[in-house]
Design a protein around this motif. Structure first.
Motif, PDB file in Angstrom:
ATOM      1  N   ARG A   1     -19.698 -13.241  -1.401  1.00 33.44           N
ATOM      2  CA  ARG A   1     -19.134 -14.149  -2.404  1.00 33.44           C
ATOM      3  C   ARG A   1     -18.700 -15.484  -1.779  1.00 33.44           C
ATOM      4  O   ARG A   1     -18.907 -16.540  -2.366  1.00 33.44           O
ATOM      5  CB  ARG A   1     -17.955 -13.484  -3.099  1.00 33.44           C
ATOM      6  CG  ARG A   1     -17.274 -14.406  -4.122  1.00 33.44           C
ATOM      7  CD  ARG A   1     -16.330 -13.664  -4.963  1.00 33.44           C
ATOM      8  NE  ARG A   1     -17.175 -13.045  -5.984  1.00 33.44           N
ATOM      9  CZ  ARG A   1     -16.728 -12.300  -6.969  1.00 33.44           C
ATOM     10  NH1 ARG A   1     -15.466 -12.041  -7.071  1.00 33.44           N
ATOM     11  NH2 ARG A   1     -17.539 -11.793  -7.856  1.00 33.44           N
TER      12      ARG A   1
ATOM     13  N   ARG B   1     -23.065 -22.762  -3.666  1.00 29.86           N
ATOM     14  CA  ARG B   1     -22.952 -23.400  -4.978  1.00 29.86           C
ATOM     15  C   ARG B   1     -22.462 -24.835  -4.827  1.00 29.86           C
ATOM     16  O   ARG B   1     -22.984 -25.750  -5.466  1.00 29.86           O
ATOM     17  CB  ARG B   1     -22.016 -22.594  -5.879  1.00 29.86           C
ATOM     18  CG  ARG B   1     -21.939 -23.138  -7.298  1.00 29.86           C
ATOM     19  CD  ARG B   1     -21.156 -22.255  -8.219  1.00 29.86           C
ATOM     20  NE  ARG B   1     -19.817 -21.998  -7.700  1.00 29.86           N
ATOM     21  CZ  ARG B   1     -18.985 -21.103  -8.202  1.00 29.86           C
ATOM     22  NH1 ARG B   1     -19.341 -20.362  -9.226  1.00 29.86           N
ATOM     23  NH2 ARG B   1     -17.794 -20.942  -7.689  1.00 29.86           N
TER      24      ARG B   1
ATOM     25  N   PRO C   1     -28.844 -19.647 -10.402  1.00 33.98           N
ATOM     26  CA  PRO C   1     -28.227 -18.606 -11.239  1.00 33.98           C
ATOM     27  C   PRO C   1     -27.809 -17.372 -10.438  1.00 33.98           C
ATOM     28  O   PRO C   1     -26.777 -16.756 -10.717  1.00 33.98           O
ATOM     29  CB  PRO C   1     -29.311 -18.263 -12.257  1.00 33.98           C
ATOM     30  CG  PRO C   1     -30.151 -19.496 -12.331  1.00 33.98           C
ATOM     31  CD  PRO C   1     -30.160 -20.050 -10.930  1.00 33.98           C
ATOM     32  N   LEU C   2     -28.576 -17.014  -9.415  1.00 34.73           N
ATOM     33  CA  LEU C   2     -28.218 -15.864  -8.580  1.00 34.73           C
ATOM     34  C   LEU C   2     -27.021 -16.187  -7.696  1.00 34.73           C
ATOM     35  O   LEU C   2     -26.145 -15.336  -7.489  1.00 34.73           O
ATOM     36  CB  LEU C   2     -29.410 -15.454  -7.713  1.00 34.73           C
ATOM     37  CG  LEU C   2     -30.661 -15.021  -8.478  1.00 34.73           C
ATOM     38  CD1 LEU C   2     -31.820 -14.803  -7.517  1.00 34.73           C
ATOM     39  CD2 LEU C   2     -30.385 -13.780  -9.306  1.00 34.73           C
TER      40      LEU C   2
ATOM     41  N   GLU D   1     -24.680 -18.362  -8.423  1.00 26.72           N
ATOM     42  CA  GLU D   1     -23.513 -18.389  -9.316  1.00 26.72           C
ATOM     43  C   GLU D   1     -23.040 -16.980  -9.653  1.00 26.72           C
ATOM     44  O   GLU D   1     -21.841 -16.721  -9.717  1.00 26.72           O
ATOM     45  CB  GLU D   1     -23.825 -19.182 -10.578  1.00 26.72           C
ATOM     46  CG  GLU D   1     -23.923 -20.668 -10.282  1.00 26.72           C
ATOM     47  CD  GLU D   1     -24.300 -21.496 -11.491  1.00 26.72           C
ATOM     48  OE1 GLU D   1     -24.875 -20.952 -12.454  1.00 26.72           O
ATOM     49  OE2 GLU D   1     -24.032 -22.700 -11.444  1.00 26.72           O
ATOM     50  N   ARG D   2     -23.970 -16.076  -9.872  1.00 29.17           N
ATOM     51  CA  ARG D   2     -23.578 -14.699 -10.169  1.00 29.17           C
ATOM     52  C   ARG D   2     -22.816 -14.110  -8.992  1.00 29.17           C
ATOM     53  O   ARG D   2     -21.761 -13.489  -9.164  1.00 29.17           O
ATOM     54  CB  ARG D   2     -24.800 -13.843 -10.470  1.00 29.17           C
ATOM     55  CG  ARG D   2     -24.409 -12.380 -10.753  1.00 29.17           C
ATOM     56  CD  ARG D   2     -25.578 -11.454 -10.896  1.00 29.17           C
ATOM     57  NE  ARG D   2     -26.359 -11.811 -12.068  1.00 29.17           N
ATOM     58  CZ  ARG D   2     -27.604 -11.368 -12.259  1.00 29.17           C
ATOM     59  NH1 ARG D   2     -28.182 -10.586 -11.376  1.00 29.17           N
ATOM     60  NH2 ARG D   2     -28.243 -11.696 -13.341  1.00 29.17           N
ATOM     61  N   LEU D   3     -23.344 -14.281  -7.773  1.00 27.23           N
ATOM     62  CA  LEU D   3     -22.678 -13.745  -6.593  1.00 27.23           C
ATOM     63  C   LEU D   3     -21.328 -14.415  -6.343  1.00 27.23           C
ATOM     64  O   LEU D   3     -20.370 -13.754  -5.932  1.00 27.23           O
ATOM     65  CB  LEU D   3     -23.579 -13.903  -5.360  1.00 27.23           C
ATOM     66  CG  LEU D   3     -23.047 -13.342  -4.039  1.00 27.23           C
ATOM     67  CD1 LEU D   3     -22.758 -11.842  -4.167  1.00 27.23           C
ATOM     68  CD2 LEU D   3     -24.028 -13.611  -2.918  1.00 27.23           C
TER      69      LEU D   3
ATOM     70  N   GLY E   1     -19.369 -15.396  -8.533  1.00 29.83           N
ATOM     71  CA  GLY E   1     -18.422 -15.027  -9.583  1.00 29.83           C
ATOM     72  C   GLY E   1     -18.197 -16.156 -10.560  1.00 29.83           C
ATOM     73  O   GLY E   1     -17.220 -16.180 -11.285  1.00 29.83           O
TER      74      GLY E   1
ATOM     75  N   ARG F   1     -20.258 -19.035 -13.292  1.00 28.80           N
ATOM     76  CA  ARG F   1     -20.863 -18.960 -14.626  1.00 28.80           C
ATOM     77  C   ARG F   1     -21.849 -17.798 -14.705  1.00 28.80           C
ATOM     78  O   ARG F   1     -22.648 -17.580 -13.819  1.00 28.80           O
ATOM     79  CB  ARG F   1     -21.603 -20.261 -14.929  1.00 28.80           C
ATOM     80  CG  ARG F   1     -20.697 -21.465 -14.991  1.00 28.80           C
ATOM     81  CD  ARG F   1     -21.468 -22.673 -15.475  1.00 28.80           C
ATOM     82  NE  ARG F   1     -22.632 -22.948 -14.639  1.00 28.80           N
ATOM     83  CZ  ARG F   1     -22.827 -24.101 -13.993  1.00 28.80           C
ATOM     84  NH1 ARG F   1     -21.961 -25.068 -14.096  1.00 28.80           N
ATOM     85  NH2 ARG F   1     -23.906 -24.280 -13.283  1.00 28.80           N
ATOM     86  N   ALA F   2     -21.794 -17.086 -15.795  1.00 26.65           N
ATOM     87  CA  ALA F   2     -22.741 -16.001 -16.019  1.00 26.65           C
ATOM     88  C   ALA F   2     -24.043 -16.584 -16.528  1.00 26.65           C
ATOM     89  O   ALA F   2     -24.048 -17.577 -17.256  1.00 26.65           O
ATOM     90  CB  ALA F   2     -22.168 -15.015 -17.043  1.00 26.65           C
ATOM     91  N   PRO F   3     -25.188 -15.980 -16.143  1.00 27.41           N
ATOM     92  CA  PRO F   3     -26.460 -16.488 -16.643  1.00 27.41           C
ATOM     93  C   PRO F   3     -26.552 -16.295 -18.148  1.00 27.41           C
ATOM     94  O   PRO F   3     -25.981 -15.347 -18.700  1.00 27.41           O
ATOM     95  CB  PRO F   3     -27.502 -15.655 -15.900  1.00 27.41           C
ATOM     96  CG  PRO F   3     -26.777 -14.504 -15.300  1.00 27.41           C
ATOM     97  CD  PRO F   3     -25.320 -14.855 -15.257  1.00 27.41           C
TER      98      PRO F   3
END
Length: 160
Positions: A6, A13, A148-149, A151-153, A155, A157-159
């Motif tokens: 993370r 990011r 997007p990946l 950002e997901r990792l 924590g 914005r959600a895709p």
């Protein structure tokens, strides 16, 4: 193979948003110590996490606006020689082994349709290549991306 966490994702990011930021600026953006940020970026470089700089240069700006995929059926006994020969064609940007009716999928670029015809001919002329099928890229609906990946990792914005 590196495994990012993370914290790595938060730094990545920030780099995506501010690619020219200094280590000090990045540290401020992610609220971490400068040494932590620099150590992680150094590790990524050592472990090959970051793609080479040439991946950022768009072929159209080098005079190659046309992109195509070439599906290649290969004599399996000559696969390594075929790959060595394809590596010598500058317009072949990528070659991947695939399952299905073809053995390789090539991403190629060309100056125009005549140039693509020439390149496809070079591919077909490689000893060990049995058949090819050319598909011209008409429109890039979703470009290559990893944000997007990340950002997901991170924590974030959600895709959608």
């Amino acid at each position: 193979m590196a495994r990012l966490d993370r914290t790595d994702a938060k730094i990545l990011r920030a780099l995506c948003e501010f690619p020219r930021a200094t280590g000090v600026q990045l540290a401020g953006l992610v609220d971490m110590a400068r040494n932590t940020v620099q150590a992680r970026i150094g590790r990524w470089e050592t472990e090959g996490v970051l793609a080479p700089f040439d991946r950022r240069v768009h072929p159209r700006d080098l005079g190659f606006p046309l992109r195509a995929y070439i599906a290649v059926v290969v004599d399996q006994h000559r696969l390594e020689q075929v790959l060595d020969s394809l590596d010598g064609i500058p317009e072949v940007l990528e070659a991947v082994g695939v399952s299905g009716i073809a053995d390789l999928q090539l991403l190629v670029v060309a100056a125009d349709a005549d140039d693509l015809y020439r390149i496809a001919g070079h591919v077909l002329a490689v000893p060990g290549v049995e058949r090819t099928t050319v598909s011209v890229v008409m429109h890039e609906a979703i470009g290559y991306r990893t944000l997007p990946l990340i950002e997901r990792l991170a924590g974030g914005r959600a895709p959608d």
